[in-house]
Design a protein around this motif. Structure first.
Motif, mmCIF file in Angstrom:
data_model
loop_
_atom_site.group_PDB
_atom_site.id
_atom_site.type_symbol
_atom_site.label_atom_id
_atom_site.label_comp_id
_atom_site.label_asym_id
_atom_site.label_seq_id
_atom_site.Cartn_x
_atom_site.Cartn_y
_atom_site.Cartn_z
ATOM 1 N N GLU A 248 15.327 10.811 -13.082
ATOM 2 C CA GLU A 248 16.636 11.388 -13.402
ATOM 3 C C GLU A 248 17.055 12.442 -12.383
ATOM 4 O O GLU A 248 17.254 13.623 -12.711
ATOM 5 C CB GLU A 248 16.617 11.976 -14.812
ATOM 6 C CG GLU A 248 16.262 10.942 -15.868
ATOM 7 C CD GLU A 248 16.422 11.470 -17.275
ATOM 8 O OE1 GLU A 248 17.357 12.264 -17.480
ATOM 9 O OE2 GLU A 248 15.641 11.088 -18.141
ATOM 10 N N PRO A 249 17.235 12.042 -11.139
ATOM 11 C CA PRO A 249 17.458 13.036 -10.074
ATOM 12 C C PRO A 249 18.785 13.774 -10.176
ATOM 13 O O PRO A 249 18.912 14.866 -9.638
ATOM 14 C CB PRO A 249 17.417 12.182 -8.800
ATOM 15 C CG PRO A 249 17.778 10.807 -9.230
ATOM 16 C CD PRO A 249 17.231 10.670 -10.620
ATOM 17 N N THR A 250 19.752 13.198 -10.862
ATOM 18 C CA THR A 250 21.069 13.859 -10.917
ATOM 19 C C THR A 250 21.404 14.340 -12.330
ATOM 20 O O THR A 250 22.561 14.620 -12.624
ATOM 21 C CB THR A 250 22.177 12.887 -10.439
ATOM 22 O OG1 THR A 250 22.141 11.718 -11.267
ATOM 23 C CG2 THR A 250 21.966 12.482 -8.994
ATOM 24 N N ALA A 251 20.388 14.455 -13.172
ATOM 25 C CA ALA A 251 20.643 14.724 -14.597
ATOM 26 C C ALA A 251 21.381 16.042 -14.833
ATOM 27 O O ALA A 251 22.194 16.138 -15.728
ATOM 28 C CB ALA A 251 19.329 14.728 -15.364
ATOM 29 N N ASN A 252 21.077 17.068 -14.022
ATOM 30 C CA ASN A 252 21.661 18.386 -14.303
ATOM 31 C C ASN A 252 22.835 18.724 -13.381
ATOM 32 O O ASN A 252 23.193 19.887 -13.263
ATOM 33 C CB ASN A 252 20.587 19.473 -14.152
ATOM 34 C CG ASN A 252 19.441 19.255 -15.109
ATOM 35 O OD1 ASN A 252 19.645 18.779 -16.218
ATOM 36 N ND2 ASN A 252 18.229 19.566 -14.678
#
Lengths: 239, 283
Positions: free
Chosen positions: A158-162
């Motif tokens: 989930e590299p772009t989750a935040n």
């Protein structure tokens, strides 16, 4: 040529079967995704592939080497970033990248750190402490760390989750360029179906610890009679 | 954005052969550099290195000043020497545990564990950095003890180096037990990492001779390397020779304990990997 071959992986935590009979192959240069609802076993699978969790059954081969026996050699060519992992907060950006360059035994760490700072546009931040950065800026530092050894396999949970949409889009663009220009393979988990459609060649759907479908986004949409990957996801998640 | 400085085949050009000496040295020094950078960027932690030892030194220093007025022979030097050597043991134990715990607190443990850094390299890095901190703290305390109370640590003579060596090894073993406890039982076991060294304190005859302990505890004390150091320190300060036979026994115990605790650490790491505990640290 497959750079990652996981065969019949299984993992139980007490009475809970987290992963059951999962086999995954990632070819050189391929961008693969591991999708599924929360609790499907994605992170457990990724962590087994990285040696963080020992499987109860099955084998993991990286670059033709069995991970359990050749941990140091195999992990030298892999790297990892995840939304739930952080880097040492008190360190400066350039110090963090330098430390990991040394962990990965980069020959000329100072030069490589400078390259990563330029690549990730971290120049103005290089003397700032990690703890003082925004989540988007920290994600870029995490990616600099993840690319510092020019990995042949990049594992991203989930590299772009935040990230906000703009920061997420920039990161996706960068990762696509990395995959294209370096030939590195990637294995990604994400809950952003558009991201997966845009980036990934092959998708493995997990549900209740099993791979229930695999193929390209178009193949899966056709197979499930869905308009897009989001439709496939909903059908898989809801049984 | 600039052109990608990525390498089609990184192994030969960008990175060192992973099993070679140069790569191992790079990884160990990476741990040392990381901990040094973290310390340098945290003034509160630098303060903490000196704060507690200084408080302890002042406390026991004033006690010894009082005892000096009571004409108690040798006690002044005994207590100050004991405070200094106790700090070696306590800091060696705590610093190695803290360095590991900081990876958990900063949610960085997974990054470390998926890197090619081996357990041995990681521990060697932690030990090297803790050694630097112990030497720094003890040197500062020794200077203070001399300036405030006229106590010179060199009065321990040639025994000083082996005394410190035995205590360092024991401290690192205790630190490893603390890390193993956290790996086995999770973050709640941090209290073990902090407090384990204090279990040694009453049994090792740090501030009093082992002879005052009840017989069963004296038997336990015989198997603590620290007991032989503090007994030896008192012997030297009372004008006797360095008891090399006791130090040899203490050194042998240290080697056995270090081997056992390394095995315990390896087992605990394997346990954490089998039970998915590494993945959950920092959640």
């Amino acid at each position: 040529m497959a750079i990652l071959e996981a065969t019949r992986l299984a993992k139980r935590f007490g009475p809970v079967t987290a992963v059951h009979d999962v086999s995954i192959t990632v070819a050189e240069g391929e961008v693969a995704a591991l999708l599924g609802p929360n609790g499907a076993g994605k992170s457990t699978t990724l962590h087994m592939l990285l040696g963080l969790i020992t499987p109860d059954a099955g084998t993991i081969t990286l670059f033709g080497m069995e991970l359990a026996r050749h941990r140091v050699e195999a992990l030298s060519r892999v790297n990892f970033a995840a939304s739930y992992v952080d880097l040492p907060g008190p360190l400066l950006v350039q110090e963090v990248i330098d430390v990991f360059a040394r962990f990965y035994a980069v020959r000329r760490p100072k030069e490589r750190v400078a390259e990563m700072i330029e690549l990730l546009e971290l120049g103005p931040l290089r003397r700032r402490r990690l703890m003082d950065l925004s989540s988007g800026q920290r994600t870029r530092v995490q990616l600099a760390k993840a690319l510092v050894n020019a990995p042949r396999l990049l594992v991203l949970d989930e590299p772009t989750a935040n990230l906000d949409p703009d920061a997420g889009d920039r990161i996706r663009g960068l990762l696509s360029r990395v995959a294209r220009d370096s030939g590195a393979a990637m294995l990604i988990t994400s809950h952003n179906m558009r991201e997966v459609e845009r980036m990934c060649d092959r998708i493995h759907f997990l549900a209740e610890g099993r791979v229930v479908a695999a193929g390209s986004a178009a193949e899966l949409a056709g197979h499930y009679g869905a308009e897009d990957l989001e439709g496939v996801f909903l059908k898989v998640a809801r049984g | 954005m600039t052109a990608l400085p990525l390498h089609p085949d990184p192994a030969p050009a960008l990175t060192l052969p992973p099993l070679g000496f140069a790569a191992r040295r790079s990884r160990v020094l990476g741990v040392v550099r990381r901990d040094f950078a973290a310390l340098r960027r945290s003034p509160i932690r630098i303060f903490e290195i000196l704060f507690w030892p200084t408080v302890e030194l002042l406390l026991w220093g004033f006690v010894t000043l009082f005892l000096r007025t009571q004409r108690v022979p040798f006690v002044v030097a005994f207590l100050l020497g004991a405070v200094l050597l106790w700090q070696v043991l306590q800091k060696a134990s705590n610093e190695i545990s803290i360095a590991f715990l900081e990876d958990i607190w900063s949610r960085n443990l997974l990054n470390v564990q998926v890197s090619p850094l081996s357990s041995t390299e990681y521990l060697v890095g932690l030990v090297l950095f803790s050694l630097g901190k112990v030497v720094f703290a003890v040197a500062m305390m020794a200077g203070l003890a001399y300036a405030l109370y006229g106590f010179g640590v060199t009065s321990l003579g040639v025994g000083l180096v082996p005394f410190m060596g035995v205590l360092l090894l024991l401290g690192w073993s205790l630190g490893l037990v603390g890390i193993a406890a956290v790996l086995r039982f999770g973050e709640n076991a941090q209290v073990i990492a902090w407090s384990l060294v204090f279990v040694v304190q009453p049994l090792a005859g740090i501030f009093y001779p082992v002879s005052v302990l009840p017989a069963p505890l004296r038997a336990v004390s015989w198997f603590l390397p620290a007991s032989h150091v503090f007994e030896g320190m008192r012997t030297v300060m009372a004008g006797g020779a360095v008891p090399w036979d006791r130090l040899a026994w203490a050194g042998a115990l240290d080697v056995v304990y270090l081997a056992l605790t390394l095995a315990l650490y390896a087992w605990a790491l394997g346990y954490a990997r089998r039970h998915g505990k590494l993945s959950r640290f920092g959640d």
